[in-house]
Scaffold this active site. Structure first.
Site, PDB file in Angstrom:
ATOM      1  N   PHE A  33      -0.522   6.695   5.101  1.00 14.39           N
ATOM      2  CA  PHE A  33      -1.418   7.134   4.017  1.00 14.39           C
ATOM      3  C   PHE A  33      -1.452   8.650   3.833  1.00 14.39           C
ATOM      4  O   PHE A  33      -2.359   9.176   3.191  1.00 14.39           O
ATOM      5  CB  PHE A  33      -2.844   6.603   4.224  1.00 14.39           C
ATOM      6  CG  PHE A  33      -2.920   5.104   4.332  1.00 14.39           C
ATOM      7  CD1 PHE A  33      -2.680   4.291   3.227  1.00 14.39           C
ATOM      8  CD2 PHE A  33      -3.204   4.490   5.543  1.00 14.39           C
ATOM      9  CE1 PHE A  33      -2.740   2.915   3.325  1.00 14.39           C
ATOM     10  CE2 PHE A  33      -3.259   3.108   5.651  1.00 14.39           C
ATOM     11  CZ  PHE A  33      -3.030   2.322   4.543  1.00 14.39           C
TER      12      PHE A  33
ATOM     13  N   GLN B 238       0.835  -1.201   0.000  1.00  8.66           N
ATOM     14  CA  GLN B 238       0.000   0.000   0.000  1.00  8.66           C
ATOM     15  C   GLN B 238       0.870   1.251   0.000  1.00  8.66           C
ATOM     16  O   GLN B 238       1.234   1.752  -1.049  1.00  8.66           O
ATOM     17  CB  GLN B 238      -0.982  -0.064   1.160  1.00  8.66           C
ATOM     18  CG  GLN B 238      -1.975  -1.215   0.969  1.00  8.66           C
ATOM     19  CD  GLN B 238      -3.009  -1.312   2.066  1.00  8.66           C
ATOM     20  OE1 GLN B 238      -3.203  -0.403   2.855  1.00  8.66           O
ATOM     21  NE2 GLN B 238      -3.688  -2.440   2.128  1.00  8.66           N
ATOM     22  N   ASP B 239       1.249   1.758   1.172  1.00 11.45           N
ATOM     23  CA  ASP B 239       2.200   2.874   1.164  1.00 11.45           C
ATOM     24  C   ASP B 239       3.425   2.489   1.980  1.00 11.45           C
ATOM     25  O   ASP B 239       3.414   1.490   2.694  1.00 11.45           O
ATOM     26  CB  ASP B 239       1.560   4.191   1.634  1.00 11.45           C
ATOM     27  CG  ASP B 239       1.216   4.216   3.112  1.00 11.45           C
ATOM     28  OD1 ASP B 239       1.113   3.123   3.723  1.00 11.45           O
ATOM     29  OD2 ASP B 239       1.035   5.302   3.667  1.00 11.45           O
ATOM     30  N   PRO B 240       4.530   3.237   1.863  1.00 12.61           N
ATOM     31  CA  PRO B 240       5.770   2.845   2.535  1.00 12.61           C
ATOM     32  C   PRO B 240       5.625   2.837   4.057  1.00 12.61           C
ATOM     33  O   PRO B 240       4.755   3.506   4.623  1.00 12.61           O
ATOM     34  CB  PRO B 240       6.768   3.926   2.092  1.00 12.61           C
ATOM     35  CG  PRO B 240       6.189   4.522   0.855  1.00 12.61           C
ATOM     36  CD  PRO B 240       4.704   4.447   1.037  1.00 12.61           C
TER      37      PRO B 240
END
EC number: 3.2.2.27
Length: 229
Positions: free
Chosen positions: A138, A69-71
């Site tokens: 996010f 998804q995101d880092p």
């Protein structure tokens, strides 16, 4: 700042596939946002690591796609590969569960969380969003990265064949919705996300690592060595 995000930072094979993205309106808006964020906040990963997934796994060498998804948003964790952390970093919970499933599936025990060797063998470790503000999960969602990574996924689906798409969780499945809407010659392995909240709902026991190698062997391609030295 902008030099870190030019098309020249990508391998030639990705440049050819993604060249139109640099002229899209969302891209200039994303660059403006990133310039401000990197100047005024702590952002992960470092600029030089943002495109690590694409640099590590050129378009024509992708055999497997594992979407994140995101880092990671903790200090020193994110380095441009989904689920991966640099050597010496503690294993985040999702990665710990990934390694637990790998050990149960193939008997392979990994101590370090750097997945670079997987990427080097053709496993594209791609996050949906490629940057994040420190401590704020996010925080860079909805700023344009999704358009860019949509283009990556679409090019792989349309211009390659026999890629194994590994979809852990509903977000990854949604990202690859095109796989469920069109005829293609790809393989899909899907199950719940490896996060502590979802892993017991079907990630544990999915045996995706052995299934990936079974499919690669069937295709006549080298199998992935999941062991990290």
């Amino acid at each position: 700042m902008h030099e870190a995000f030019t098309i020249e930072q990508l391998p030639q094979s990705w440049q050819e596939q993604l060249k139109d993205e640099w002229s899209q309106p969302y891209w200039s808006q994303l660059l403006t946002f990133l310039k401000s964020e990197y100047a005024n906040a702590t952002v992960y990963p470092k600029k030089e690591h943002v495109f690590s997934a694409l640099r590590s796994t050129p378009f024509d060498q992708v055999k497997v796609v594992i979407l994140g998804q995101d880092p990671y948003h903790g200090e020193g964790q994110a380095h441009g590969l989904s689920f991966s952390v640099p050597k010496g970093q503690a294993l985040p919970p999702s990665l710990r569960n990934i390694f637990q499933e790998l050990q149960a599936d193939l008997g392979i025990r990994n101590e370090t969380g750097c997945l670079q060797t997987w990427a080097d063998q053709g496993v594209l470790l791609l996050n949906t969003v490629l940057t994040v503000r420190a401590g704020e999960a996010f925080s860079h969602a909805g700023r344009g990265w999704e358009h860019f990574t949509d283009a990556i996924v679409t090019k792989l689906i349309q211009n390659r064949t026999h890629i194994i798409f590994v979809l852990w969780g509903s977000a990854a499945r949604k990202k690859c919705d095109l796989l469920f809407q069109t005829k293609h010659q790809h393989a899909i392995l899907a199950c719940p996300h490896p996060s502590p909240l979802a892993a017991h709902r079907g990630f544990f026991g999915c045996c995706h690592f052995s299934k990936i190698n079974y499919l690669l062997k069937k295709q006549g391609k080298p199998m992935i060595n999941w062991k990290i030295a």
